[in-house]
Design a protein around this motif. Structure first.
Motif, PDB file in Angstrom:
ATOM      1  N   LEU A   1      48.002  83.760 -42.420  1.00  0.00           N
ATOM      2  CA  LEU A   1      47.556  84.883 -43.350  1.00  0.00           C
ATOM      3  C   LEU A   1      46.215  84.864 -43.853  1.00  0.00           C
ATOM      4  O   LEU A   1      45.412  85.783 -44.144  1.00  0.00           O
ATOM      5  N   HIS A   2      45.602  83.653 -44.028  1.00  0.00           N
ATOM      6  CA  HIS A   2      44.373  83.159 -44.496  1.00  0.00           C
ATOM      7  C   HIS A   2      43.333  83.795 -43.094  1.00  0.00           C
ATOM      8  O   HIS A   2      42.208  84.436 -43.218  1.00  0.00           O
ATOM      9  N   LEU A   3      43.469  83.382 -41.867  1.00  0.00           N
ATOM     10  CA  LEU A   3      42.698  83.094 -40.920  1.00  0.00           C
ATOM     11  C   LEU A   3      42.750  84.814 -40.258  1.00  0.00           C
ATOM     12  O   LEU A   3      41.653  85.036 -39.693  1.00  0.00           O
ATOM     13  N   VAL A   4      43.753  85.455 -40.357  1.00  0.00           N
ATOM     14  CA  VAL A   4      43.569  86.996 -39.866  1.00  0.00           C
ATOM     15  C   VAL A   4      42.714  87.719 -40.476  1.00  0.00           C
ATOM     16  O   VAL A   4      42.086  88.865 -40.219  1.00  0.00           O
ATOM     17  N   LEU A   5      42.363  87.321 -41.864  1.00  0.00           N
ATOM     18  CA  LEU A   5      41.460  88.227 -42.567  1.00  0.00           C
ATOM     19  C   LEU A   5      39.921  87.806 -42.324  1.00  0.00           C
ATOM     20  O   LEU A   5      39.395  86.923 -42.852  1.00  0.00           O
ATOM     21  N   ASN A   6      39.188  88.485 -41.324  1.00  0.00           N
ATOM     22  CA  ASN A   6      37.947  88.275 -41.109  1.00  0.00           C
ATOM     23  C   ASN A   6      37.416  89.510 -40.286  1.00  0.00           C
ATOM     24  O   ASN A   6      38.175  90.339 -39.715  1.00  0.00           O
ATOM     25  N   GLN A   7      36.051  89.782 -40.491  1.00  0.00           N
ATOM     26  CA  GLN A   7      35.528  90.986 -40.203  1.00  0.00           C
ATOM     27  C   GLN A   7      35.360  91.058 -38.600  1.00  0.00           C
ATOM     28  O   GLN A   7      35.331  92.377 -38.063  1.00  0.00           O
ATOM     29  N   LYS A   8      35.344  90.102 -37.932  1.00  0.00           N
ATOM     30  CA  LYS A   8      35.416  90.085 -36.587  1.00  0.00           C
ATOM     31  C   LYS A   8      36.623  90.794 -35.948  1.00  0.00           C
ATOM     32  O   LYS A   8      36.533  91.458 -34.928  1.00  0.00           O
ATOM     33  N   ASN A   9      37.677  90.569 -36.560  1.00  0.00           N
ATOM     34  CA  ASN A   9      39.136  91.458 -35.920  1.00  0.00           C
ATOM     35  C   ASN A   9      38.893  92.889 -36.184  1.00  0.00           C
ATOM     36  O   ASN A   9      39.404  93.543 -35.486  1.00  0.00           O
ATOM     37  N   GLY A  10      38.178  93.524 -37.210  1.00  0.00           N
ATOM     38  CA  GLY A  10      38.139  94.707 -37.261  1.00  0.00           C
ATOM     39  C   GLY A  10      39.477  95.492 -37.810  1.00  0.00           C
ATOM     40  O   GLY A  10      40.162  95.013 -38.755  1.00  0.00           O
ATOM     41  N   LYS A  11      39.664  96.676 -37.157  1.00  0.00           N
ATOM     42  CA  LYS A  11      41.029  97.106 -37.452  1.00  0.00           C
ATOM     43  C   LYS A  11      42.197  96.291 -37.103  1.00  0.00           C
ATOM     44  O   LYS A  11      43.324  96.772 -37.270  1.00  0.00           O
ATOM     45  N   ARG A  12      42.142  95.320 -35.883  1.00  0.00           N
ATOM     46  CA  ARG A  12      43.141  94.493 -35.680  1.00  0.00           C
ATOM     47  C   ARG A  12      43.772  93.553 -36.848  1.00  0.00           C
ATOM     48  O   ARG A  12      45.059  93.337 -36.755  1.00  0.00           O
ATOM     49  N   ALA A  13      42.950  93.320 -37.900  1.00  0.00           N
ATOM     50  CA  ALA A  13      43.293  92.602 -38.961  1.00  0.00           C
ATOM     51  C   ALA A  13      44.252  93.244 -39.720  1.00  0.00           C
ATOM     52  O   ALA A  13      45.116  92.435 -40.309  1.00  0.00           O
ATOM     53  N   LYS A  14      44.279  94.454 -40.010  1.00  0.00           N
ATOM     54  CA  LYS A  14      45.356  95.265 -40.747  1.00  0.00           C
ATOM     55  C   LYS A  14      46.624  95.192 -39.810  1.00  0.00           C
ATOM     56  O   LYS A  14      47.767  94.791 -40.555  1.00  0.00           O
ATOM     57  N   GLU A  15      46.705  95.322 -38.585  1.00  0.00           N
ATOM     58  CA  GLU A  15      47.876  95.387 -37.929  1.00  0.00           C
ATOM     59  C   GLU A  15      48.506  94.026 -37.825  1.00  0.00           C
ATOM     60  O   GLU A  15      49.897  93.878 -38.242  1.00  0.00           O
ATOM     61  N   CYS A  16      47.663  92.932 -37.570  1.00  0.00           N
ATOM     62  CA  CYS A  16      48.224  91.712 -37.745  1.00  0.00           C
ATOM     63  C   CYS A  16      48.716  91.265 -39.264  1.00  0.00           C
ATOM     64  O   CYS A  16      49.775  90.716 -39.485  1.00  0.00           O
ATOM     65  N   LEU A  17      48.237  91.563 -40.313  1.00  0.00           N
ATOM     66  CA  LEU A  17      48.410  91.295 -41.641  1.00  0.00           C
ATOM     67  C   LEU A  17      49.916  92.061 -41.854  1.00  0.00           C
ATOM     68  O   LEU A  17      50.551  91.378 -42.412  1.00  0.00           O
ATOM     69  N   GLN A  18      50.010  93.187 -41.604  1.00  0.00           N
ATOM     70  CA  GLN A  18      51.409  93.954 -41.921  1.00  0.00           C
ATOM     71  C   GLN A  18      52.331  93.087 -40.936  1.00  0.00           C
ATOM     72  O   GLN A  18      53.533  92.918 -41.529  1.00  0.00           O
TER      73      GLN A  18
END
Length: 419
Positions: free
Chosen positions: A96-113
């Motif tokens: 949950l920490h690692l998924v929150l970075n700017q490189k992921n862009g919109k994918r970060a929101k989907e992975c976080l959910q």
């Protein structure tokens, strides 16, 4: 050493055919998860008997898939191979920490959910006490911030350096995230304050019930022995109920009796306050008689009687010089009294006291640690477990002695001296 001798020396056994080294399996899993190749990752997991390998820093394929925002790899590892979502690394970093970075862009929101739906802890901390909300605030991901706050993230959490998420937003100049967190913190504080005030009202009701029970017990102990009077003869006489002022069946005293008895039981200044309250209630009849007499006098003088005509109308009718003087002549006597109905000026005048005042029942002090402590007249002590300031508790318990002002000046703006 000759070539013949080298051939004769036994060589160390190498890996057998069809087997893979552990380091190779680990690197293959991490590489497949980083690239996002689901088939390669599935093949590596099958060769490792569905076991997730860790590298030197404790990172697994789950961490690498979260770091690079590989949604399909995360689904494969979590749903098919049942890997723990809260699996920590050596420094206690979670996916949950690692998924929150700017490189992921919109994918970060989907992975976080996906991670939150699969049971990821929204308030998990690393070794430096960094939460996912800290990480999202540092990266400036407003959508992810909103998702974390809606799922119960602590907006007041502090890391090892004492920084809150809103502090990181200000440090990294993420204004939109800072505004959102400021609003979320305000709403959270209001909800917590409302809950604490409800607990405060419940505590007040309990104290009032206990005080009423104590007064009833004391009243019974003083009155019941007087109910039975024994004669020297054979008959036992009981005084009538009206003379005692108590219902024998119910055993409950009327309110006036309880007030008088409570005055006897209260010491010093509290007894004087209670007696003054009772005397005020007893003087209502005399005030009514005075108002009737003054209204009759007003009718005789020909003045109009206003609704609720009290002592003021009587004084106005007697003193003719207090009437309005329409003349502009300076030799005329000045107007000595002009009466206007009091009007409430919003924002300045204090609010009306509606709650019960417990100044005659309890006292509010501080214990050794500086925490509020409530003591009753009977000697019972209630340690305050409320997360409220001392002034707020004092205002709730004693609303008459501490009226709540509509506008309070901040302490930082109070002038200590002129110059």
């Amino acid at each position: 050493m000759s070539l013949r001798d080298r051939r004769m020396t036994p060589q160390p056994p190498g890996p057998q055919k069809g087997t893979l080294d552990k380091a190779e399996v680990t690197s293959d899993q991490l590489t497949a998860a980083s690239v996002g190749n689901v088939d390669w990752l599935r093949l590596c997991m099958q060769k490792a008997d569905s076991h997730v390998e860790q590298d030197g820093n404790g990172f697994t394929a789950l961490h690498m898939a979260a770091l690079h925002g590989r949604l399909q790899c995360l689904k494969l590892l979590i749903e098919d191979y049942k890997i723990d979502v809260n699996l920590p690394s050596r420094c206690k970093w979670r996916a949950l920490h690692l998924v929150l970075n700017q490189k992921n862009g919109k994918r970060a929101k989907e992975c976080l959910q996906l991670l939150l739906q699969c049971g990821a802890d929204v308030n998990t901390q690393s070794e430096s006490k960094v939460t996912p909300l800290h990480q999202a605030a540092r990266e400036g991901l407003k959508d992810c911030l909103a998702i974390l706050v809606e799922n119960g993230a602590d907006v007041h959490a502090e890391d090892l350096q004492g920084n809150r998420p809103i502090d990181l937003c200000k440090i990294w100049c993420h204004r939109a995230c800072a505004r959102y967190l400021h609003n979320a913190m305000w709403n959270k504080d209001k909800e917590e304050r409302a809950q604490e005030l409800k607990k405060m009202e419940k505590l007040k009701r309990n104290i009032l019930e206990m005080d009423q029970e104590a007064l009833l017990k004391m009243a019974k102990s003083h009155v019941i022995p007087q109910q039975t009077c024994f004669c020297n003869g054979t008959e036992t006489q009981k005084p009538p109920e009206k003379s005692i002022g108590i219902s024998i069946k119910s055993g409950v005293l009327p309110q006036s009796k309880l007030d008088r008895m409570s005055c006897k039981l209260l010491p010093g200044k509290e007894q004087h306050k209670k007696k003054s309250c009772i005397s005020k209630s007893l003087d209502k009849d005399t005030k009514k008689k005075r108002t009737k007499a003054m209204s009759i006098y007003d009718e005789e003088e020909g003045t109009k009687k206003g609704e609720g005509g009290g002592e003021h109308y009587g004084v106005k009718s007697i003193c003719q010089c207090c009437q309005w003087n329409p003349s502009y002549n300076p030799t005329m006597p000045p107007v000595t009294d002009i009466y206007r109905t009091p009007t409430l000026r919003l924002g300045i005048d204090p609010e009306d006291v509606t709650g019960p005042d417990l100044s005659n029942v309890i006292t509010l002090d501080k214990d050794e640690h500086g925490q509020p402590q409530i003591k009753t007249i009977q000697g019972q002590v209630f340690p305050s477990q409320l997360n409220l300031p001392y002034e707020t508790i004092q205002r709730c318990l004693f609303p008459k002695t501490c009226p709540k002002e509509r506008i309070s000046t901040p302490n930082a703006f109070k002038a200590n001296h002129v110059f």
